[in-house]
Design a protein around this motif. Structure first.
Motif, PDB file in Angstrom:
ATOM      1  N   ASN A  12       0.846  -1.185   0.000  1.00 47.47           N
ATOM      2  CA  ASN A  12       0.000   0.000   0.000  1.00 47.47           C
ATOM      3  C   ASN A  12       0.887   1.243   0.000  1.00 47.47           C
ATOM      4  O   ASN A  12       2.096   1.141   0.041  1.00 47.47           O
ATOM      5  CB  ASN A  12      -0.913  -0.002   1.232  1.00 47.47           C
ATOM      6  N   GLY A  13       0.265   2.388  -0.040  1.00 49.88           N
ATOM      7  CA  GLY A  13       1.040   3.626  -0.033  1.00 49.88           C
ATOM      8  C   GLY A  13       1.121   4.255  -1.399  1.00 49.88           C
ATOM      9  O   GLY A  13       0.317   3.981  -2.299  1.00 49.88           O
ATOM     10  N   GLU A  14       2.130   5.102  -1.573  1.00 53.96           N
ATOM     11  CA  GLU A  14       2.312   5.811  -2.841  1.00 53.96           C
ATOM     12  C   GLU A  14       2.747   4.843  -3.938  1.00 53.96           C
ATOM     13  O   GLU A  14       3.503   3.902  -3.675  1.00 53.96           O
ATOM     14  CB  GLU A  14       3.360   6.921  -2.676  1.00 53.96           C
ATOM     15  N   PRO A  15       2.293   5.053  -5.165  1.00 54.87           N
ATOM     16  CA  PRO A  15       2.641   4.129  -6.249  1.00 54.87           C
ATOM     17  C   PRO A  15       4.119   4.198  -6.631  1.00 54.87           C
ATOM     18  O   PRO A  15       4.695   5.273  -6.737  1.00 54.87           O
ATOM     19  CB  PRO A  15       1.750   4.582  -7.406  1.00 54.87           C
ATOM     20  N   PHE A  16       4.695   3.014  -6.822  1.00 55.49           N
ATOM     21  CA  PHE A  16       6.095   2.871  -7.214  1.00 55.49           C
ATOM     22  C   PHE A  16       6.125   1.873  -8.372  1.00 55.49           C
ATOM     23  O   PHE A  16       5.949   0.670  -8.188  1.00 55.49           O
ATOM     24  CB  PHE A  16       6.904   2.363  -6.026  1.00 55.49           C
ATOM     25  N   ILE A  17       6.319   2.387  -9.584  1.00 58.39           N
ATOM     26  CA  ILE A  17       6.256   1.570 -10.797  1.00 58.39           C
ATOM     27  C   ILE A  17       7.635   1.009 -11.144  1.00 58.39           C
ATOM     28  O   ILE A  17       8.621   1.743 -11.178  1.00 58.39           O
ATOM     29  CB  ILE A  17       5.696   2.393 -11.968  1.00 58.39           C
ATOM     30  N   LEU A  18       7.691  -0.299 -11.438  1.00 56.47           N
ATOM     31  CA  LEU A  18       8.924  -0.974 -11.817  1.00 56.47           C
ATOM     32  C   LEU A  18       8.833  -1.438 -13.266  1.00 56.47           C
ATOM     33  O   LEU A  18       7.842  -2.068 -13.663  1.00 56.47           O
ATOM     34  CB  LEU A  18       9.175  -2.190 -10.908  1.00 56.47           C
ATOM     35  N   LEU A  19       9.868  -1.150 -14.037  1.00 54.02           N
ATOM     36  CA  LEU A  19       9.896  -1.472 -15.463  1.00 54.02           C
ATOM     37  C   LEU A  19      11.141  -2.312 -15.761  1.00 54.02           C
ATOM     38  O   LEU A  19      12.275  -1.839 -15.625  1.00 54.02           O
ATOM     39  CB  LEU A  19       9.918  -0.190 -16.299  1.00 54.02           C
ATOM     40  N   HIS A  20      10.945  -3.558 -16.189  1.00 54.81           N
ATOM     41  CA  HIS A  20      12.029  -4.519 -16.402  1.00 54.81           C
ATOM     42  C   HIS A  20      12.769  -4.258 -17.714  1.00 54.81           C
ATOM     43  O   HIS A  20      12.410  -3.371 -18.502  1.00 54.81           O
ATOM     44  CB  HIS A  20      11.456  -5.943 -16.404  1.00 54.81           C
ATOM     45  N   GLY A  21      13.782  -5.086 -17.969  1.00 49.38           N
ATOM     46  CA  GLY A  21      14.607  -4.927 -19.153  1.00 49.38           C
ATOM     47  C   GLY A  21      14.179  -5.794 -20.327  1.00 49.38           C
ATOM     48  O   GLY A  21      13.183  -6.516 -20.280  1.00 49.38           O
ATOM     49  N   ASN A  22      14.981  -5.745 -21.378  1.00 49.03           N
ATOM     50  CA  ASN A  22      14.713  -6.439 -22.632  1.00 49.03           C
ATOM     51  C   ASN A  22      14.656  -7.947 -22.431  1.00 49.03           C
ATOM     52  O   ASN A  22      15.562  -8.554 -21.859  1.00 49.03           O
ATOM     53  CB  ASN A  22      15.820  -6.092 -23.633  1.00 49.03           C
ATOM     54  N   GLY A  23      13.560  -8.556 -22.920  1.00 49.34           N
ATOM     55  CA  GLY A  23      13.422 -10.000 -22.880  1.00 49.34           C
ATOM     56  C   GLY A  23      13.053 -10.569 -21.526  1.00 49.34           C
ATOM     57  O   GLY A  23      13.003 -11.790 -21.358  1.00 49.34           O
ATOM     58  N   GLU A  24      12.781  -9.703 -20.552  1.00 50.11           N
ATOM     59  CA  GLU A  24      12.462 -10.166 -19.203  1.00 50.11           C
ATOM     60  C   GLU A  24      10.987  -9.915 -18.900  1.00 50.11           C
ATOM     61  O   GLU A  24      10.191  -9.674 -19.795  1.00 50.11           O
ATOM     62  CB  GLU A  24      13.355  -9.428 -18.192  1.00 50.11           C
ATOM     63  N   ASP A  25      10.647  -9.997 -17.618  1.00 48.99           N
ATOM     64  CA  ASP A  25       9.292  -9.640 -17.184  1.00 48.99           C
ATOM     65  C   ASP A  25       9.367  -9.119 -15.758  1.00 48.99           C
ATOM     66  O   ASP A  25      10.461  -8.963 -15.198  1.00 48.99           O
ATOM     67  CB  ASP A  25       8.324 -10.823 -17.321  1.00 48.99           C
ATOM     68  N   SER A  26       8.235  -8.877 -15.167  1.00 48.18           N
ATOM     69  CA  SER A  26       8.187  -8.238 -13.852  1.00 48.18           C
ATOM     70  C   SER A  26       8.826  -9.070 -12.752  1.00 48.18           C
ATOM     71  O   SER A  26       9.209  -8.538 -11.702  1.00 48.18           O
ATOM     72  CB  SER A  26       6.731  -7.916 -13.488  1.00 48.18           C
ATOM     73  N   THR A  27       8.974 -10.378 -12.963  1.00 50.39           N
ATOM     74  CA  THR A  27       9.571 -11.225 -11.929  1.00 50.39           C
ATOM     75  C   THR A  27      11.044 -10.901 -11.713  1.00 50.39           C
ATOM     76  O   THR A  27      11.616 -11.285 -10.678  1.00 50.39           O
ATOM     77  CB  THR A  27       9.433 -12.724 -12.278  1.00 50.39           C
TER      78      THR A  27
END
Length: 232
Positions: A12-27
């Motif tokens: 919870n709290g303020e939004p913190f967006i994570l963006l992965h690299g080429n050929g990967e995913d959020s994991t």
């Protein structure tokens, strides 16, 4: 937007967006999700054509990915967010912030590059060789087509102009590994061109967020805390 991006939300709290690299995913950000969800609402997104997000019919470009992020934030009623991008994810985050500075509070660029020349020469050579090989097979091989499309992103993109970095007025952390595939001089160039940036280098290669996550998370958390009062 022609696709619905897959994402995971933790905390919870303020939004913190994570963006992965080429050929990967959020994991890729499993260690960051576990760490930062204690304080933030962490939103880890699968880029178009990555992970569980559909490819869609739009161009497969950093520019399109930045547009996808804008529509994602608008769809989910996220007015502003902190943002952490790794590699191509950092390039997406950087281009997005240039276009929409009002939507970003604080920015973390992990191993960003303005253009392919920011990669070490040996890496550029290897990527071009792999791309040529995959492209030869792409017409008859779906896996090769997929690989060629991903490799093309790294040898043709991004194309961010250094003079546009003046538009990024939010506090920014430029962080890279000591043995990164991004040239040290290129990371310094990005840092110097940004109006409100801090440069940190930590032991490790390109994948410090995953392989040296304790120190990486500490540096990111310190940066966020140092710049907490700058948020509106």
């Amino acid at each position: 937007m022609d696709v619905q991006l897959h994402y995971v939300v933790r905390g919870n709290g303020e939004p913190f967006i994570l963006l992965h690299g080429n050929g990967e995913d959020s994991t890729y950000f499993s260690h960051q999700i576990a760490y930062f969800q204690k304080i933030y609402r962490v939103i880890a997104i699968d880029t178009r054509g990555h992970g569980k997000s559909p490819r869609g019919d739009e161009p497969f470009t950093i520019s399109q990915f930045a547009d996808d992020l804008y529509y994602f934030m608008r769809e989910h009623d996220i007015r502003r967010a902190d943002m952490l991008g790794f590699s191509d994810g950092a390039n997406i985050a950087l281009l997005f912030t240039i276009r929409h500075p009002e939507r970003v509070n604080r920015l973390i660029l992990n191993s960003a590059n303005l253009n392919p020349r920011g990669l070490k020469t040996s890496v550029q050579f290897s990527l071009r060789k792999s791309y040529r090989e995959a492209k030869k097979l792409a017409e008859d091989d779906e896996a090769a087509y997929r690989e060629a499309e991903l490799l093309k992103l790294m040898i043709k993109e991004p194309d961010i102009k250094a003079h546009d970095l003046k538009e990024v007025r939010v506090p920014t952390l430029v962080i890279a590994g000591e043995n990164d595939m991004i040239k040290k001089s290129h990371s310094r160039k990005i840092y110097k061109k940004l109006p409100a940036a801090k440069l940190v280098t930590i032991p490790g290669n390109h994948f410090i967020a995953n392989e040296n996550f304790d120190l990486f998370n500490l540096e990111v958390a310190r940066f966020l805390e140092e710049n907490r009062k700058s948020k509106e």
